[in-house]
Design a protein around this motif. Structure first.
Motif, short mmCIF file in Angstrom:
data_model
loop_
_atom_site.label_atom_id
_atom_site.label_comp_id
_atom_site.label_asym_id
_atom_site.label_seq_id
_atom_site.Cartn_x
_atom_site.Cartn_y
_atom_site.Cartn_z
N ARG A 19 0.85 -1.19 0.00
CA ARG A 19 0.00 0.00 0.00
C ARG A 19 0.89 1.24 0.00
O ARG A 19 2.03 1.21 0.45
CB ARG A 19 -0.91 0.03 1.23
CG ARG A 19 -1.72 -1.23 1.49
CD ARG A 19 -2.76 -1.54 0.47
NE ARG A 19 -3.78 -0.52 0.41
CZ ARG A 19 -4.80 -0.53 -0.45
NH1 ARG A 19 -4.91 -1.51 -1.33
NH2 ARG A 19 -5.69 0.42 -0.46
N GLU A 20 0.36 2.35 -0.51
CA GLU A 20 1.10 3.62 -0.53
C GLU A 20 0.43 4.58 0.45
O GLU A 20 -0.79 4.74 0.44
CB GLU A 20 1.08 4.21 -1.93
CG GLU A 20 1.82 5.52 -2.05
CD GLU A 20 1.73 6.12 -3.44
OE1 GLU A 20 2.27 7.22 -3.60
OE2 GLU A 20 1.12 5.53 -4.33
N TYR A 21 1.23 5.21 1.30
CA TYR A 21 0.71 6.10 2.33
C TYR A 21 1.40 7.46 2.30
O TYR A 21 2.54 7.57 1.86
CB TYR A 21 0.95 5.50 3.73
CG TYR A 21 0.27 4.16 3.94
CD1 TYR A 21 -1.05 4.09 4.36
CD2 TYR A 21 0.96 2.98 3.71
CE1 TYR A 21 -1.66 2.86 4.56
CE2 TYR A 21 0.35 1.75 3.91
CZ TYR A 21 -0.96 1.69 4.32
OH TYR A 21 -1.57 0.49 4.52
N VAL A 22 0.67 8.47 2.78
CA VAL A 22 1.27 9.77 3.08
C VAL A 22 1.07 10.00 4.57
O VAL A 22 0.13 9.48 5.18
CB VAL A 22 0.64 10.92 2.26
CG1 VAL A 22 0.96 10.78 0.79
CG2 VAL A 22 -0.85 11.04 2.49
N GLU A 23 1.97 10.78 5.16
CA GLU A 23 1.83 11.12 6.57
C GLU A 23 1.06 12.43 6.69
O GLU A 23 1.33 13.39 5.97
CB GLU A 23 3.20 11.27 7.23
CG GLU A 23 3.09 11.58 8.71
CD GLU A 23 4.44 11.70 9.39
OE1 GLU A 23 4.45 12.10 10.56
OE2 GLU A 23 5.46 11.40 8.77
N LEU A 24 0.09 12.46 7.61
CA LEU A 24 -0.68 13.67 7.88
C LEU A 24 0.09 14.49 8.89
O LEU A 24 0.52 13.98 9.92
CB LEU A 24 -2.07 13.30 8.39
CG LEU A 24 -2.89 12.41 7.44
CD1 LEU A 24 -4.20 12.00 8.10
CD2 LEU A 24 -3.13 13.09 6.11
N HIS A 25 0.26 15.78 8.59
CA HIS A 25 1.09 16.63 9.44
C HIS A 25 0.27 17.82 9.92
O HIS A 25 -0.32 18.55 9.13
CB HIS A 25 2.30 17.13 8.65
CG HIS A 25 3.27 17.86 9.49
ND1 HIS A 25 3.25 19.23 9.58
CD2 HIS A 25 4.27 17.45 10.28
CE1 HIS A 25 4.21 19.61 10.40
NE2 HIS A 25 4.84 18.54 10.83
N GLY A 26 0.22 18.00 11.24
CA GLY A 26 -0.53 19.09 11.84
C GLY A 26 -1.99 18.70 12.04
O GLY A 26 -2.47 17.68 11.56
N GLY A 27 -2.70 19.54 12.78
CA GLY A 27 -4.13 19.33 12.99
C GLY A 27 -4.47 18.10 13.81
O GLY A 27 -3.61 17.47 14.42
N PRO A 28 -5.75 17.72 13.80
CA PRO A 28 -6.23 16.66 14.68
C PRO A 28 -5.76 15.25 14.30
O PRO A 28 -5.83 14.35 15.13
CB PRO A 28 -7.75 16.77 14.58
CG PRO A 28 -8.00 17.40 13.26
CD PRO A 28 -6.84 18.35 13.05
N LEU A 29 -5.29 15.06 13.09
CA LEU A 29 -4.86 13.73 12.65
C LEU A 29 -3.34 13.64 12.51
O LEU A 29 -2.81 12.72 11.89
CB LEU A 29 -5.54 13.38 11.32
CG LEU A 29 -7.08 13.40 11.36
CD1 LEU A 29 -7.65 13.19 9.97
CD2 LEU A 29 -7.61 12.37 12.34
N ASP A 30 -2.64 14.57 13.13
CA ASP A 30 -1.19 14.65 13.05
C ASP A 30 -0.52 13.32 13.36
O ASP A 30 -0.85 12.66 14.35
CB ASP A 30 -0.68 15.70 14.04
CG ASP A 30 0.82 15.94 13.93
OD1 ASP A 30 1.29 16.15 12.80
OD2 ASP A 30 1.50 15.93 14.96
N GLY A 31 0.38 12.91 12.47
CA GLY A 31 1.14 11.69 12.67
C GLY A 31 0.51 10.43 12.12
O GLY A 31 1.17 9.40 12.02
N GLN A 32 -0.77 10.47 11.75
CA GLN A 32 -1.40 9.29 11.18
C GLN A 32 -1.01 9.16 9.71
O GLN A 32 -0.61 10.13 9.06
CB GLN A 32 -2.92 9.38 11.30
CG GLN A 32 -3.40 9.26 12.73
CD GLN A 32 -4.90 9.16 12.82
OE1 GLN A 32 -5.55 8.54 11.99
NE2 GLN A 32 -5.46 9.77 13.85
N LEU A 33 -1.14 7.96 9.19
CA LEU A 33 -0.91 7.70 7.78
C LEU A 33 -2.24 7.68 7.06
O LEU A 33 -3.26 7.25 7.62
CB LEU A 33 -0.20 6.36 7.59
CG LEU A 33 1.18 6.23 8.20
CD1 LEU A 33 1.72 4.82 7.99
CD2 LEU A 33 2.14 7.26 7.63
N TYR A 34 -2.23 8.13 5.81
CA TYR A 34 -3.44 8.10 4.98
C TYR A 34 -3.12 7.29 3.73
O TYR A 34 -2.14 7.56 3.03
CB TYR A 34 -3.86 9.52 4.63
CG TYR A 34 -5.12 9.59 3.80
CD1 TYR A 34 -6.33 9.13 4.29
CD2 TYR A 34 -5.09 10.12 2.51
CE1 TYR A 34 -7.49 9.19 3.53
CE2 TYR A 34 -6.25 10.20 1.75
CZ TYR A 34 -7.44 9.72 2.26
OH TYR A 34 -8.59 9.78 1.51
#
Length: 81
Positions: A19-34
């Protein structure tokens, strides 16, 4: 690292091979992968409004994330109802 949309108590909440992921940076989902597997580059540039209960609008609100300057990372733009 937790993947957006997976239940926090799910033992399989981490990234999966192939799978291909991006990291979420800032805000309420900071640090999660999408997971962006299958998204075209144009769709990735558009970003996404991701449902979150931790944002400014509570349950059902959305956090706006879009492609950032750093590869593999989406930046938080703000919360929307």
């Amino acid at each position: 690292m937790r993947v957006y949309g997976h239940n926090p108590s799910d033992p399989q909440q981490g990234p999966r091979p192939g799978r291909e992921y991006v990291e979420l940076h800032g805000g309420p989902l900071d640090g999660q992968l999408y997971d962006v597997t299958g998204m075209t580059p144009a769709n990735q540039r558009d970003g996404a409004l991701l449902i979150t209960e931790q944002g400014a609008y509570g349950a059902g609100g959305r956090a706006d994330y879009a492609l950032g300057e750093q590869a593999g990372r989406w930046e938080w733009l703000g919360d929307v109802p």
